[in-house]
Design a protein around this motif. Structure first.
Motif, short mmCIF file in Angstrom:
data_model
loop_
_atom_site.label_atom_id
_atom_site.label_comp_id
_atom_site.label_asym_id
_atom_site.label_seq_id
_atom_site.Cartn_x
_atom_site.Cartn_y
_atom_site.Cartn_z
N ALA A 128 -8.49 -4.31 5.91
CA ALA A 128 -8.50 -2.88 6.20
C ALA A 128 -8.28 -2.08 4.92
O ALA A 128 -7.59 -2.51 4.00
CB ALA A 128 -7.42 -2.54 7.23
N GLU A 129 -8.90 -0.91 4.90
CA GLU A 129 -8.80 -0.04 3.72
C GLU A 129 -7.35 0.33 3.43
O GLU A 129 -6.58 0.65 4.33
CB GLU A 129 -9.61 1.24 3.97
CG GLU A 129 -9.60 2.17 2.79
CD GLU A 129 -10.38 3.44 3.06
OE1 GLU A 129 -10.25 4.37 2.24
OE2 GLU A 129 -11.09 3.53 4.07
N VAL A 130 -7.01 0.26 2.15
CA VAL A 130 -5.67 0.60 1.69
C VAL A 130 -5.78 1.78 0.75
O VAL A 130 -6.59 1.78 -0.18
CB VAL A 130 -5.03 -0.60 0.95
CG1 VAL A 130 -3.66 -0.22 0.41
CG2 VAL A 130 -4.95 -1.81 1.85
N LYS A 131 -4.98 2.79 0.98
CA LYS A 131 -4.98 3.94 0.09
C LYS A 131 -3.99 3.68 -1.05
O LYS A 131 -2.92 3.13 -0.83
CB LYS A 131 -4.58 5.19 0.86
CG LYS A 131 -5.57 5.53 1.97
CD LYS A 131 -5.41 6.95 2.41
CE LYS A 131 -6.28 7.35 3.55
NZ LYS A 131 -7.60 6.86 3.61
N PRO A 132 -4.36 4.06 -2.26
CA PRO A 132 -3.44 3.86 -3.39
C PRO A 132 -2.15 4.65 -3.21
O PRO A 132 -2.15 5.78 -2.70
CB PRO A 132 -4.23 4.39 -4.59
CG PRO A 132 -5.62 4.61 -4.13
CD PRO A 132 -5.61 4.69 -2.65
N THR A 133 -1.07 4.04 -3.59
CA THR A 133 0.24 4.70 -3.55
C THR A 133 0.94 4.45 -4.89
O THR A 133 0.47 3.64 -5.70
CB THR A 133 1.12 4.15 -2.42
OG1 THR A 133 1.42 2.78 -2.69
CG2 THR A 133 0.45 4.29 -1.07
N PRO A 137 -0.65 0.95 -6.72
CA PRO A 137 -1.73 1.79 -7.21
C PRO A 137 -3.12 1.16 -7.11
O PRO A 137 -4.11 1.87 -7.10
CB PRO A 137 -1.36 2.04 -8.68
CG PRO A 137 -0.44 0.92 -9.03
CD PRO A 137 0.24 0.50 -7.78
N ASP A 138 -3.21 -0.17 -7.00
CA ASP A 138 -4.51 -0.83 -6.92
C ASP A 138 -4.70 -1.44 -5.53
O ASP A 138 -4.14 -2.49 -5.21
CB ASP A 138 -4.59 -1.94 -7.99
CG ASP A 138 -5.97 -2.56 -8.07
OD1 ASP A 138 -6.85 -2.22 -7.25
OD2 ASP A 138 -6.18 -3.39 -8.98
N PRO A 139 -5.49 -0.79 -4.68
CA PRO A 139 -5.71 -1.29 -3.32
C PRO A 139 -6.29 -2.70 -3.26
O PRO A 139 -5.99 -3.46 -2.35
CB PRO A 139 -6.67 -0.28 -2.70
CG PRO A 139 -6.53 0.94 -3.53
CD PRO A 139 -6.18 0.47 -4.91
#
Length: 164
Positions: A128-133, A137-139
């Protein structure tokens, strides 16, 4: 995973008799499965809904595990974490699937269970898509870690079925 034929799937089961593998019903969409994006293939038998099947790479080959689903679904007001993908966002039901152990222990009635999504969506969930945090920082690294975790936990479950 590498694409598998019907006969290879039937031969892969480590905890099922010949009659059980002969009676299993393959996924209805077997020809259209995206094998490259699967770390495991799982499905429920559409003619025997209490049966589930899990195929996964293990020590250089693919092994199959025959699973039994529970008689009742867990309460809707309680969420349960899948032991394989550990996805905390999925809304899919999670069941305690039980597998008889391979060999003599299984013939003697010994079983092992684990919590798995009822529709075996683990490979999709870990991708599943991961948003950078700020923390991640690297999904792509997060997705890779999730995939590796799913593979390791699936292998651990297979080892439990094999009594290793």
């Amino acid at each position: 995973m590498q694409p598998m034929t019907e006969s290879a799937i039937r031969r892969s089961f480590i905890n099922a008799s010949r009659s059980e593998t002969a009676a299993l019903h393959l996924p209805q969409d077997l020809e259209s499965i995206d094998w490259e994006n699967l770390d495991q293939l799982g499905w429920r038998d559409y003619k025997m809904p209490k049966r589930g099947y899990l195929l996964a790479p293990f020590e250089g080959s693919v092994v199959g595990v025959l699973l039994r689903a529970p008689d009742t679904a867990p309460p809707r007001n309680r969420r349960v974490l899948c032991a394989l993908c550990e996805d905390i966002f999925s809304e899919d039901e999670v069941f305690l699937f039980v597998a008889k152990r391979a060999g003599a222990p299984g013939r003697n009635g010994n079983t092992v269970g684990t919590l798995i999504h009822s529709d075996f969506t683990c490979s999709r969930n870990v991708r599943a898509e991961v948003k950078p945090t700020a923390i991640h920082p690297d999904p792509d690294v997060v997705v890779k870690s999730r995939i590796e975790g799913l593979q390791a936990r699936t292998e651990k479950f297979i080892r439990q079925v094999l009594n290793q």
